[in-house]
Design a protein around this motif. Structure first.
Motif, PDB file in Angstrom:
ATOM      1  N   CYS A   1      25.286  20.970  -3.664  1.00 18.30           N
ATOM      2  CA  CYS A   1      25.020  19.815  -3.027  1.00 18.30           C
ATOM      3  C   CYS A   1      26.126  19.837  -1.679  1.00 18.30           C
ATOM      4  N   LEU A   2      25.581  19.337  -0.651  1.00 17.74           N
ATOM      5  CA  LEU A   2      26.564  19.266   0.514  1.00 17.74           C
ATOM      6  C   LEU A   2      27.610  18.455   0.427  1.00 17.74           C
ATOM      7  N   ASP A   3      27.520  17.260  -0.512  1.00 17.76           N
ATOM      8  CA  ASP A   3      28.591  16.422  -0.732  1.00 17.76           C
ATOM      9  C   ASP A   3      28.550  15.855  -1.993  1.00 17.76           C
ATOM     10  N   GLU A   4      29.543  15.504  -2.770  1.00 14.15           N
ATOM     11  CA  GLU A   4      29.738  14.989  -4.194  1.00 14.15           C
ATOM     12  C   GLU A   4      28.637  13.661  -4.380  1.00 14.15           C
ATOM     13  N   SER A   5      28.422  13.072  -3.329  1.00 11.53           N
ATOM     14  CA  SER A   5      27.593  11.945  -3.419  1.00 11.53           C
ATOM     15  C   SER A   5      26.232  12.133  -3.614  1.00 11.53           C
ATOM     16  N   LEU A   6      25.767  13.361  -3.118  1.00 10.96           N
ATOM     17  CA  LEU A   6      24.204  13.839  -3.415  1.00 10.96           C
ATOM     18  C   LEU A   6      24.059  14.289  -4.750  1.00 10.96           C
ATOM     19  N   ALA A   7      25.278  14.586  -5.633  1.00  7.78           N
ATOM     20  CA  ALA A   7      25.213  15.053  -6.780  1.00  7.78           C
ATOM     21  C   ALA A   7      25.026  13.727  -7.835  1.00  7.78           C
ATOM     22  N   GLU A   8      25.073  12.756  -7.400  1.00  7.97           N
ATOM     23  CA  GLU A   8      25.056  11.732  -8.817  1.00  7.97           C
ATOM     24  C   GLU A   8      23.811  11.466  -9.149  1.00  7.97           C
ATOM     25  N   GLY A   9      23.429  11.561 -10.532  1.00 11.50           N
ATOM     26  CA  GLY A   9      22.401  11.159 -11.141  1.00 11.50           C
ATOM     27  C   GLY A   9      21.294  12.144 -10.882  1.00 11.50           C
ATOM     28  N   MET A  10      21.399  13.508 -10.727  1.00  4.62           N
ATOM     29  CA  MET A  10      20.515  14.347 -10.549  1.00  4.62           C
ATOM     30  C   MET A  10      19.779  14.806 -11.722  1.00  4.62           C
ATOM     31  N   ASP A  11      20.505  14.746 -13.130  1.00  9.83           N
ATOM     32  CA  ASP A  11      19.766  15.074 -14.223  1.00  9.83           C
ATOM     33  C   ASP A  11      18.992  13.955 -14.681  1.00  9.83           C
ATOM     34  N   ASP A  12      18.972  12.925 -14.189  1.00  9.52           N
ATOM     35  CA  ASP A  12      18.012  11.699 -14.544  1.00  9.52           C
ATOM     36  C   ASP A  12      17.561  11.004 -13.424  1.00  9.52           C
TER      37      ASP A  12
END
Length: 153
Positions: free
Chosen positions: A129-140
């Motif tokens: 992910c370019l930034d940690e904020s884009l990684a939130e909730g990816m698995d759901d």
């Protein structure tokens, strides 16, 4: 499949007239009957596929919306005066059963700006992910839910 055969008939003819449509209905029926008899296809499979078309169309619409939203997030990230972007590698597992579903999820993640699927092994994904904020909730995410529903049908 019958509708696809009919649509191909009309497209290949290049125009729509009553005569072409009537011949198309008959020829599409004959080709569909051949497909059912010799290619292990049935009307039950046809009904199942028709139900999937609606869900697949919904998936495509959600994908386009998520791509647009992610574009604006990345544009905001690039143009803002924030000093540092904090890239992240995210690992998660999905409950997808088929390899097609897993590949669709990996492609949806990669098509969304700011994220790239680096690795897909069994059911484990590694996403940059370019930034940690884009990684939130990816698995759901919405993609996981829609693709899981598509697999159930």
């Amino acid at each position: 499949m019958y509708l696809l055969y009919f649509l191909l008939w009309v497209i290949f003819n290049g125009k729509i007239t009553l005569e072409i449509c009537l011949f198309g209905l008959v020829i599409a029926g004959a080709v569909f009957a051949f497909t059912c008899k010799f290619m292990d296809y049935s009307i039950e499979k046809e009904k199942k596929n028709i139900r999937k078309y609606g869900r697949f169309f919904q998936y495509v619409c959600v994908l386009v919306i998520e791509i647009v939203k992610a574009n604006f997030q990345v544009i905001h990230m690039v143009l803002s005066e924030r000093e540092e972007v904090e890239p992240a590698l995210v690992r998660f597992r999905s409950d997808m059963k088929t390899s097609v579903g897993k590949a669709f999820l990996a492609n949806a993640i990669t098509l969304t700006p700011g994220t790239i699927t680096v690795l897909l092994e069994d059911s484990e994904y590694v996403v940059h992910c370019l930034d940690e904020s884009l990684a939130e909730g990816m698995d759901d995410s919405v993609f996981v839910k829609l693709l899981t529903e598509l697999e159930k049908d």
